[in-house]
Design a protein around this motif. Structure first.
Motif, PDB file in Angstrom:
ATOM      1  N   GLU A 148       8.832  -2.727   3.713  1.00  0.00           N
ATOM      2  CA  GLU A 148       9.597  -1.470   3.598  1.00  0.00           C
ATOM      3  C   GLU A 148       9.333  -0.809   2.247  1.00  0.00           C
ATOM      4  O   GLU A 148       9.111   0.405   2.179  1.00  0.00           O
ATOM      5  CB  GLU A 148      11.103  -1.746   3.725  1.00  0.00           C
ATOM      6  N   PHE A 149       9.373  -1.607   1.199  1.00  0.00           N
ATOM      7  CA  PHE A 149       9.112  -1.079  -0.148  1.00  0.00           C
ATOM      8  C   PHE A 149       7.748  -0.378  -0.188  1.00  0.00           C
ATOM      9  O   PHE A 149       7.619   0.730  -0.728  1.00  0.00           O
ATOM     10  CB  PHE A 149       9.182  -2.240  -1.154  1.00  0.00           C
ATOM     11  N   VAL A 150       6.757  -0.987   0.413  1.00  0.00           N
ATOM     12  CA  VAL A 150       5.412  -0.410   0.428  1.00  0.00           C
ATOM     13  C   VAL A 150       5.386   0.882   1.265  1.00  0.00           C
ATOM     14  O   VAL A 150       4.732   1.862   0.888  1.00  0.00           O
ATOM     15  CB  VAL A 150       4.394  -1.455   0.935  1.00  0.00           C
ATOM     16  N   ALA A 151       6.100   0.895   2.380  1.00  0.00           N
ATOM     17  CA  ALA A 151       6.147   2.121   3.200  1.00  0.00           C
ATOM     18  C   ALA A 151       6.769   3.277   2.408  1.00  0.00           C
ATOM     19  O   ALA A 151       6.265   4.407   2.436  1.00  0.00           O
ATOM     20  CB  ALA A 151       6.932   1.873   4.486  1.00  0.00           C
ATOM     21  N   HIS A 152       7.845   2.999   1.669  1.00  0.00           N
ATOM     22  CA  HIS A 152       8.439   4.041   0.813  1.00  0.00           C
ATOM     23  C   HIS A 152       7.396   4.569  -0.178  1.00  0.00           C
ATOM     24  O   HIS A 152       7.213   5.776  -0.333  1.00  0.00           O
ATOM     25  CB  HIS A 152       9.586   3.456  -0.030  1.00  0.00           C
ATOM     26  N   LEU A 199      -6.785   0.917  -3.533  1.00  0.00           N
ATOM     27  CA  LEU A 199      -6.218  -0.427  -3.674  1.00  0.00           C
ATOM     28  C   LEU A 199      -4.877  -0.507  -2.944  1.00  0.00           C
ATOM     29  O   LEU A 199      -4.546  -1.522  -2.336  1.00  0.00           O
ATOM     30  CB  LEU A 199      -6.019  -0.786  -5.160  1.00  0.00           C
ATOM     31  N   PHE A 200      -4.104   0.583  -3.016  1.00  0.00           N
ATOM     32  CA  PHE A 200      -2.816   0.585  -2.327  1.00  0.00           C
ATOM     33  C   PHE A 200      -3.014   0.538  -0.805  1.00  0.00           C
ATOM     34  O   PHE A 200      -2.289  -0.170  -0.096  1.00  0.00           O
ATOM     35  CB  PHE A 200      -1.974   1.798  -2.719  1.00  0.00           C
ATOM     36  N   ALA A 201      -3.995   1.296  -0.318  1.00  0.00           N
ATOM     37  CA  ALA A 201      -4.288   1.270   1.124  1.00  0.00           C
ATOM     38  C   ALA A 201      -4.663  -0.155   1.552  1.00  0.00           C
ATOM     39  O   ALA A 201      -4.283  -0.611   2.642  1.00  0.00           O
ATOM     40  CB  ALA A 201      -5.414   2.245   1.442  1.00  0.00           C
ATOM     41  N   LYS A 202      -5.374  -0.865   0.674  1.00  0.00           N
ATOM     42  CA  LYS A 202      -5.751  -2.258   0.970  1.00  0.00           C
ATOM     43  C   LYS A 202      -4.495  -3.136   1.064  1.00  0.00           C
ATOM     44  O   LYS A 202      -4.383  -3.977   1.960  1.00  0.00           O
ATOM     45  CB  LYS A 202      -6.698  -2.754  -0.133  1.00  0.00           C
ATOM     46  N   THR A 203      -3.554  -2.926   0.144  1.00  0.00           N
ATOM     47  CA  THR A 203      -2.287  -3.662   0.220  1.00  0.00           C
ATOM     48  C   THR A 203      -1.589  -3.393   1.548  1.00  0.00           C
ATOM     49  O   THR A 203      -1.081  -4.314   2.204  1.00  0.00           O
ATOM     50  CB  THR A 203      -1.351  -3.249  -0.943  1.00  0.00           C
ATOM     51  N   MET A 204      -1.571  -2.125   1.948  1.00  0.00           N
ATOM     52  CA  MET A 204      -0.904  -1.776   3.211  1.00  0.00           C
ATOM     53  C   MET A 204      -1.545  -2.510   4.383  1.00  0.00           C
ATOM     54  O   MET A 204      -0.844  -3.079   5.227  1.00  0.00           O
ATOM     55  CB  MET A 204      -0.957  -0.255   3.446  1.00  0.00           C
ATOM     56  N   ARG A 205      -2.874  -2.522   4.407  1.00  0.00           N
ATOM     57  CA  ARG A 205      -3.553  -3.197   5.520  1.00  0.00           C
ATOM     58  C   ARG A 205      -3.266  -4.697   5.500  1.00  0.00           C
ATOM     59  O   ARG A 205      -3.060  -5.315   6.550  1.00  0.00           O
ATOM     60  CB  ARG A 205      -5.064  -2.927   5.453  1.00  0.00           C
ATOM     61  N   ALA A 206      -3.230  -5.269   4.294  1.00  0.00           N
ATOM     62  CA  ALA A 206      -2.957  -6.714   4.178  1.00  0.00           C
ATOM     63  C   ALA A 206      -1.561  -7.051   4.693  1.00  0.00           C
ATOM     64  O   ALA A 206      -1.304  -8.175   5.125  1.00  0.00           O
ATOM     65  CB  ALA A 206      -3.112  -7.164   2.729  1.00  0.00           C
ATOM     66  N   LEU A 207      -0.661  -6.076   4.643  1.00  0.00           N
ATOM     67  CA  LEU A 207       0.708  -6.287   5.124  1.00  0.00           C
ATOM     68  C   LEU A 207       0.883  -5.801   6.561  1.00  0.00           C
ATOM     69  O   LEU A 207       2.012  -5.691   7.058  1.00  0.00           O
ATOM     70  CB  LEU A 207       1.697  -5.565   4.202  1.00  0.00           C
ATOM     71  N   GLY A 208      -0.228  -5.460   7.216  1.00  0.00           N
ATOM     72  CA  GLY A 208      -0.156  -5.024   8.612  1.00  0.00           C
ATOM     73  C   GLY A 208       0.435  -3.644   8.778  1.00  0.00           C
ATOM     74  O   GLY A 208       0.994  -3.319   9.829  1.00  0.00           O
ATOM     75  N   LEU A 209       0.302  -2.816   7.732  1.00  0.00           N
ATOM     76  CA  LEU A 209       0.846  -1.452   7.787  1.00  0.00           C
ATOM     77  C   LEU A 209      -0.277  -0.437   8.006  1.00  0.00           C
ATOM     78  O   LEU A 209      -1.433  -0.685   7.648  1.00  0.00           O
ATOM     79  CB  LEU A 209       1.589  -1.131   6.487  1.00  0.00           C
ATOM     80  N   ASP A 211      -2.374   2.589   7.035  1.00  0.00           N
ATOM     81  CA  ASP A 211      -2.673   3.191   5.731  1.00  0.00           C
ATOM     82  C   ASP A 211      -3.006   4.681   5.835  1.00  0.00           C
ATOM     83  O   ASP A 211      -3.475   5.272   4.861  1.00  0.00           O
ATOM     84  CB  ASP A 211      -3.799   2.423   5.009  1.00  0.00           C
ATOM     85  N   ALA A 212      -2.756   5.300   6.991  1.00  0.00           N
ATOM     86  CA  ALA A 212      -2.959   6.760   7.108  1.00  0.00           C
ATOM     87  C   ALA A 212      -1.855   7.476   6.332  1.00  0.00           C
ATOM     88  O   ALA A 212      -0.701   7.043   6.350  1.00  0.00           O
ATOM     89  CB  ALA A 212      -2.917   7.184   8.572  1.00  0.00           C
ATOM     90  N   GLU A 213      -2.229   8.559   5.649  1.00  0.00           N
ATOM     91  CA  GLU A 213      -1.226   9.294   4.872  1.00  0.00           C
ATOM     92  C   GLU A 213      -0.115   9.810   5.791  1.00  0.00           C
ATOM     93  O   GLU A 213      -0.380  10.319   6.873  1.00  0.00           O
ATOM     94  CB  GLU A 213      -1.882  10.472   4.136  1.00  0.00           C
ATOM     95  N   ASN A 214       1.097   9.654   5.339  1.00  0.00           N
ATOM     96  CA  ASN A 214       2.289  10.161   6.029  1.00  0.00           C
ATOM     97  C   ASN A 214       2.573   9.500   7.372  1.00  0.00           C
ATOM     98  O   ASN A 214       3.332  10.035   8.175  1.00  0.00           O
ATOM     99  CB  ASN A 214       2.224  11.694   6.185  1.00  0.00           C
ATOM    100  N   ALA A 215       1.975   8.338   7.605  1.00  0.00           N
ATOM    101  CA  ALA A 215       2.217   7.632   8.871  1.00  0.00           C
ATOM    102  C   ALA A 215       3.695   7.286   9.032  1.00  0.00           C
ATOM    103  O   ALA A 215       4.206   7.219  10.146  1.00  0.00           O
ATOM    104  CB  ALA A 215       1.373   6.364   8.932  1.00  0.00           C
ATOM    105  N   TYR A 216       4.396   7.061   7.920  1.00  0.00           N
ATOM    106  CA  TYR A 216       5.799   6.623   7.999  1.00  0.00           C
ATOM    107  C   TYR A 216       6.784   7.721   7.585  1.00  0.00           C
ATOM    108  O   TYR A 216       7.957   7.435   7.331  1.00  0.00           O
ATOM    109  CB  TYR A 216       5.997   5.360   7.141  1.00  0.00           C
ATOM    110  N   LEU A 217       6.307   8.953   7.535  1.00  0.00           N
ATOM    111  CA  LEU A 217       7.142  10.045   7.022  1.00  0.00           C
ATOM    112  C   LEU A 217       8.495  10.123   7.732  1.00  0.00           C
ATOM    113  O   LEU A 217       9.527  10.376   7.103  1.00  0.00           O
ATOM    114  CB  LEU A 217       6.377  11.374   7.142  1.00  0.00           C
TER     115      LEU A 217
END
Ligand code: FE2
Ligand code: FE2
Length: 348
Positions: A148-152, A199-209, A211-217
């Motif tokens: 959740e923190f990463v999605a924010h 690097l942040f997009a890589k973190t998102m992928r590693a967490l199964g999120l 990484d497209a911009e605004n995917a969680y808007l």
């Protein structure tokens, strides 16, 4: 209107949060050439005057965020002509008014001696008594909470450094050189795969999120949107360049220690370097950046343009204010056993 029909009108993955964001979404769903018939600025002026708590109001903040995104990568399927459409800019100005007033009210103006700006920034940082989100994440957050923190954070960190880059053409001389020294690292020092946003997009992928911009808007609450909007609010107007520089300086000064904790939190949860690289990079980079940003950039700007010294400190304090509200929102939700997003992430 059913959801399917609304989606087909709206190429952005966000539902309206109220009348203001509905107006902006309606504009963006049409070609920019049709703006005149929508009369959005008048409507927004009437509605935004009624916003009771601008810094937390999701409708206002989402509407502003949608306007600001047009200056970055825009939205797939949205007419690029909206970026400088006079009707949209007029509506945006009406949205910015309550936001700007709320910040001015919460962060009073103060007299600042230009030669003391660098030291004063460190004093402001030391005096900050906000709750420590990073300490909680390091020691206690579970994997769902970290995701959740990463999605924010994805709203900013997938375009990390871009809002501060608006300052580049607005500075000259030594402060400009200092800014570029920081930004060069933010953009990977010549290596696209080391860009902090990558690097942040890589973190998102590693967490199964995603990484497209605004995917969680659609899941992001008002306080998070406000913290991201502050950057564009400062960045898009040259007259706020002092505040933007103060924001960047405080951002760099409050980065190394929390990012060490976030990396530790991921290691505690069993994640590896793919996930931690972004945070570890900041421990190294921002220990250097904080002095460049406080003394060479912010202090340098105050020496070059003494009239901006108070703005530098104001921008730094505004960052701390909105980060504090962001941290409180997440910690309160988690303490209550709830999601800090508007709904749990898919797959939770
Ligand atoms: Fe960075
Ligand atoms: Fe940095």
């Amino acid at each position: 209107m059913n959801t399917v029909a609304k989606r087909s009108l709206n190429p952005i993955a966000a539902e309206p949060a109220g009348p203001l964001s509905e107006l902006v979404l309606t504009m963006l769903a049409a070609p920019a050439s049709e703006s005149g018939r929508l009369q959005a600025a008048e409507a927004v002026a009437g509605l935004s005057a009624d916003v009771a708590e601008p810094l937390g109001d999701r409708d206002l903040q989402l509407a502003l965020y949608l306007c600001y995104e047009l200056h970055y990568r825009g939205f797939p399927g949205v007419d690029d002509g909206w970026e400088w459409n006079p009707d949209l800019i007029a509506a945006r100005a009406q949205l910015e008014r309550p936001f700007g007033e709320a910040i001015e009210n919460a962060v009073p103006a103060e007299a600042v001696p230009p030669e003391e700006v660098g030291d004063l920034l460190f004093q402001v940082e030391a005096d900050d008594t906000g709750p420590s989100l990073s300490r909680y994440v390091e020691t206690s957050a579970d994997l769902d909470q970290f995701r959740e923190f990463v999605a924010h954070r994805s709203l900013y960190q997938l375009k990390e450094a871009d809002p501060h880059s608006w300052a580049i053409p607005r500075l000259t001389g030594a402060p400009k050189t200092a800014l570029l020294e920081v930004q060069h690292d933010e953009y990977g020092g010549g290596r696209a795969e080391r860009m902090h946003s990558a690097l942040f997009a890589k973190t998102m992928r590693a967490l199964g999120l995603d990484d497209a911009e605004n995917a969680y808007l659609d899941l992001i609450p008002g306080p998070t949107l406000a913290a991201v909007n502050l950057l564009s609010y400062f960045g898009l107007q040259r007259r706020r360049r002092g505040k933007l520089v103060g924001h960047l300086a405080m951002f760099e000064m409050t980065s190394a220690r929390p990012n060490r904790r976030y990396g530790n939190g991921l290691r505690r949860l069993g994640l590896g370097v793919e996930a931690t690289d972004f945070y570890d990079e900041h421990v190294e980079a921002d220990a250097v950046h904080e002095n460049i940003a406080a003394y060479d950039l912010a202090g340098g700007l105050a020496r070059a343009e003494p009239g901006l010294a108070a703005d530098v400190i104001h921008g730094a304090r505004a960052l701390l204010l909105l980060e504090d509200r962001f941290a409180r929102h997440l910690l309160a939700a988690w303490e209550a056993g709830e999601s800090s997003l508007r709904a749990p992430l898919p797959g939770d």
